[in-house]
Design a protein around this motif. Structure first.
Motif, PDB file in Angstrom:
ATOM      1  N   THR A  51      51.204  17.616 -20.085  1.00  0.00           N
ATOM      2  CA  THR A  51      51.688  16.244 -20.021  1.00  0.00           C
ATOM      3  C   THR A  51      50.507  15.314 -20.245  1.00  0.00           C
ATOM      4  O   THR A  51      49.410  15.756 -20.564  1.00  0.00           O
ATOM      5  CB  THR A  51      52.372  15.976 -18.664  1.00  0.00           C
ATOM      6  OG1 THR A  51      52.983  14.680 -18.678  1.00  0.00           O
ATOM      7  CG2 THR A  51      51.367  16.060 -17.521  1.00  0.00           C
ATOM      8  N   TRP A  53      49.037  11.138 -21.622  1.00  0.00           N
ATOM      9  CA  TRP A  53      49.222  10.080 -22.608  1.00  0.00           C
ATOM     10  C   TRP A  53      49.476  10.623 -24.011  1.00  0.00           C
ATOM     11  O   TRP A  53      50.501  10.307 -24.632  1.00  0.00           O
ATOM     12  CB  TRP A  53      48.004   9.159 -22.592  1.00  0.00           C
ATOM     13  CG  TRP A  53      47.886   8.255 -23.782  1.00  0.00           C
ATOM     14  CD1 TRP A  53      46.956   8.319 -24.768  1.00  0.00           C
ATOM     15  CD2 TRP A  53      48.746   7.154 -24.114  1.00  0.00           C
ATOM     16  NE1 TRP A  53      47.173   7.333 -25.694  1.00  0.00           N
ATOM     17  CE2 TRP A  53      48.264   6.596 -25.331  1.00  0.00           C
ATOM     18  CE3 TRP A  53      49.875   6.588 -23.516  1.00  0.00           C
ATOM     19  CZ2 TRP A  53      48.874   5.507 -25.944  1.00  0.00           C
ATOM     20  CZ3 TRP A  53      50.481   5.502 -24.131  1.00  0.00           C
ATOM     21  CH2 TRP A  53      49.986   4.968 -25.321  1.00  0.00           C
ATOM     22  N   ASP A  56      52.674  13.053 -24.453  1.00  0.00           N
ATOM     23  CA  ASP A  56      53.929  12.298 -24.405  1.00  0.00           C
ATOM     24  C   ASP A  56      54.123  11.465 -25.668  1.00  0.00           C
ATOM     25  O   ASP A  56      55.236  11.345 -26.194  1.00  0.00           O
ATOM     26  CB  ASP A  56      53.953  11.385 -23.178  1.00  0.00           C
ATOM     27  CG  ASP A  56      54.155  12.154 -21.885  1.00  0.00           C
ATOM     28  OD1 ASP A  56      54.139  13.403 -21.925  1.00  0.00           O
ATOM     29  OD2 ASP A  56      54.310  11.509 -20.826  1.00  0.00           O
ATOM     30  N   ILE A 252      55.394   4.402 -22.284  1.00  0.00           N
ATOM     31  CA  ILE A 252      54.501   5.519 -21.987  1.00  0.00           C
ATOM     32  C   ILE A 252      53.202   4.999 -21.373  1.00  0.00           C
ATOM     33  O   ILE A 252      52.646   5.608 -20.455  1.00  0.00           O
ATOM     34  CB  ILE A 252      54.221   6.351 -23.254  1.00  0.00           C
ATOM     35  CG1 ILE A 252      55.513   6.953 -23.799  1.00  0.00           C
ATOM     36  CG2 ILE A 252      53.230   7.478 -22.949  1.00  0.00           C
ATOM     37  CD1 ILE A 252      55.357   7.690 -25.128  1.00  0.00           C
ATOM     38  N   ARG A 255      53.792   4.397 -17.798  1.00  0.00           N
ATOM     39  CA  ARG A 255      53.943   5.654 -17.064  1.00  0.00           C
ATOM     40  C   ARG A 255      52.602   6.150 -16.534  1.00  0.00           C
ATOM     41  O   ARG A 255      52.522   6.743 -15.460  1.00  0.00           O
ATOM     42  CB  ARG A 255      54.556   6.703 -17.996  1.00  0.00           C
ATOM     43  CG  ARG A 255      54.898   8.036 -17.341  1.00  0.00           C
ATOM     44  CD  ARG A 255      55.490   8.972 -18.387  1.00  0.00           C
ATOM     45  NE  ARG A 255      56.624   8.373 -19.070  1.00  0.00           N
ATOM     46  CZ  ARG A 255      57.095   8.776 -20.250  1.00  0.00           C
ATOM     47  NH1 ARG A 255      56.498   9.770 -20.894  1.00  0.00           N
ATOM     48  NH2 ARG A 255      58.126   8.182 -20.797  1.00  0.00           N
ATOM     49  N   TYR A 256      51.522   5.855 -17.270  1.00  0.00           N
ATOM     50  CA  TYR A 256      50.198   6.342 -16.868  1.00  0.00           C
ATOM     51  C   TYR A 256      49.296   5.232 -16.340  1.00  0.00           C
ATOM     52  O   TYR A 256      48.084   5.414 -16.229  1.00  0.00           O
ATOM     53  CB  TYR A 256      49.549   7.087 -18.030  1.00  0.00           C
ATOM     54  CG  TYR A 256      50.289   8.370 -18.331  1.00  0.00           C
ATOM     55  CD1 TYR A 256      50.133   9.480 -17.499  1.00  0.00           C
ATOM     56  CD2 TYR A 256      51.188   8.445 -19.377  1.00  0.00           C
ATOM     57  CE1 TYR A 256      50.851  10.647 -17.735  1.00  0.00           C
ATOM     58  CE2 TYR A 256      51.920   9.612 -19.618  1.00  0.00           C
ATOM     59  CZ  TYR A 256      51.740  10.702 -18.786  1.00  0.00           C
ATOM     60  OH  TYR A 256      52.457  11.855 -19.008  1.00  0.00           O
TER      61      TYR A 256
END
Length: 285
Positions: A51, A53, A56, A252, A255-256
């Motif tokens: 998984t 950056w 994804d 995305i 998400r990080y």
């Protein structure tokens, strides 16, 4: 018959050979090299799945093309480009920064993440560090950074004295020195800071917000392809542009923990970075 025999015996690298792009689309599979560092690309300990950056981002980019199988393989950071050139990967995507030197070896996709300097301080930011200027202006502040890192070059250029910088061989040593009070601030890349602060080991530490930097001090990360695979790189760039338009890239990023400081300005392109017209040599790592 003689002509047919000649064609059948052409070497693998001939014009008639299947390109990497054609194979990837035919098989629905692409092999990606990463170096197992959060948040760039890493193995989730709970699931065993890759998984991060770049994984994804690549999944989203290639899924629309029917390429659902991302075969993600972990290697050392220094082995990413050699592995790509040796044919072990179809692309490498693990925080690799675009630099003129690397552009002589590989074909970079469009920059997907800005990598500015960021700072970790103990909770409350007692020395009120919000940029290199604050470090320069307070003779009591000692800065920690990675030996040979771009952060050190930027700090030196900003006027931070050498005798007020402690340089460490790895991130863990830097953070330990911060906790022990040997340094007052640890300056690292923004994604590294985000990754460090996302775990339980970050208790008692925080990101110094804001930490003022300039676009010229930042690196820009991207996916790298072989120079002979320009068609695959171009296809990826088309998909990346579409993902930016529909909001997938922003989702995305969120998400990080990435936000405005990590957004790539429209004026920054891979070609400009390769020409040395923007950014600085270094690494995202």
């Amino acid at each position: 018959m003689a002509l047919v025999a000649m064609l059948l015996n052409l070497p693998h690298g001939s014009a008639l050979a299947e390109t990497t792009k054609e194979r990837v689309l035919r098989e629905g599979k692409i092999v990606i090299g990463i170096h197992n560092r959060a948040p760039w690309g890493f193995r989730d300990e709970a699931t065993g799945q890759a998984t991060g950056w770049h994984p994804d981002l690549l999944r989203a980019a290639f899924a629309e093309l029917g390429v659902k199988d991302l075969d993600i393989r972990v290697t050392e950071f220094g082995a990413l480009i050699p592995g790509l050139l040796a044919g072990r990967f179809d692309a490498v995507a693990s925080g690799l920064a675009i630099t003129p030197e690397r552009c002589l070896q590989v074909a970079f996709g469009a920059p997907d993440l800005k990598v500015p300097d960021a700072a970790i301080v103990v909770a409350g930011n007692p020395k009120q560090v919000h940029g290199f200027a604050d470090i320069v202006g307070n003779s009591e502040i000692v800065m920690g950074a990675g030996r040979g890192s771009v952060s050190v070059k930027n700090a030196t250029a900003a006027g931070v004295p050498e005798d007020r910088m402690l340089l460490f061989p790895d991130i863990e040593s830097n953070v330990s020195a911060l906790r022990a009070g040997r340094v007052d601030v640890a300056v690292l890349s923004s994604p590294t800071v985000i990754g460090l602060l996302s775990g339980e080991k970050a208790k008692g530490l925080e990101r110094a917000t804001p930490f003022v930097t300039t676009d010229e001090q930042a690196n820009y990360a991207a996916v790298a392809f072989r120079t002979g695979d320009e068609d695959l790189r171009a296809l990826y760039d088309e998909q990346l542009a579409a993902l930016k338009q529909d909001g997938t890239v922003a989702a995305i990023m969120a998400r990080y923990g990435f936000g405005t400081p990590e957004a790539v300005p429209d004026s920054v392109t891979a070609q400009k970075l390769c020409d040395g017209a923007a950014g600085k040599p270094g690494a995202g790592k």
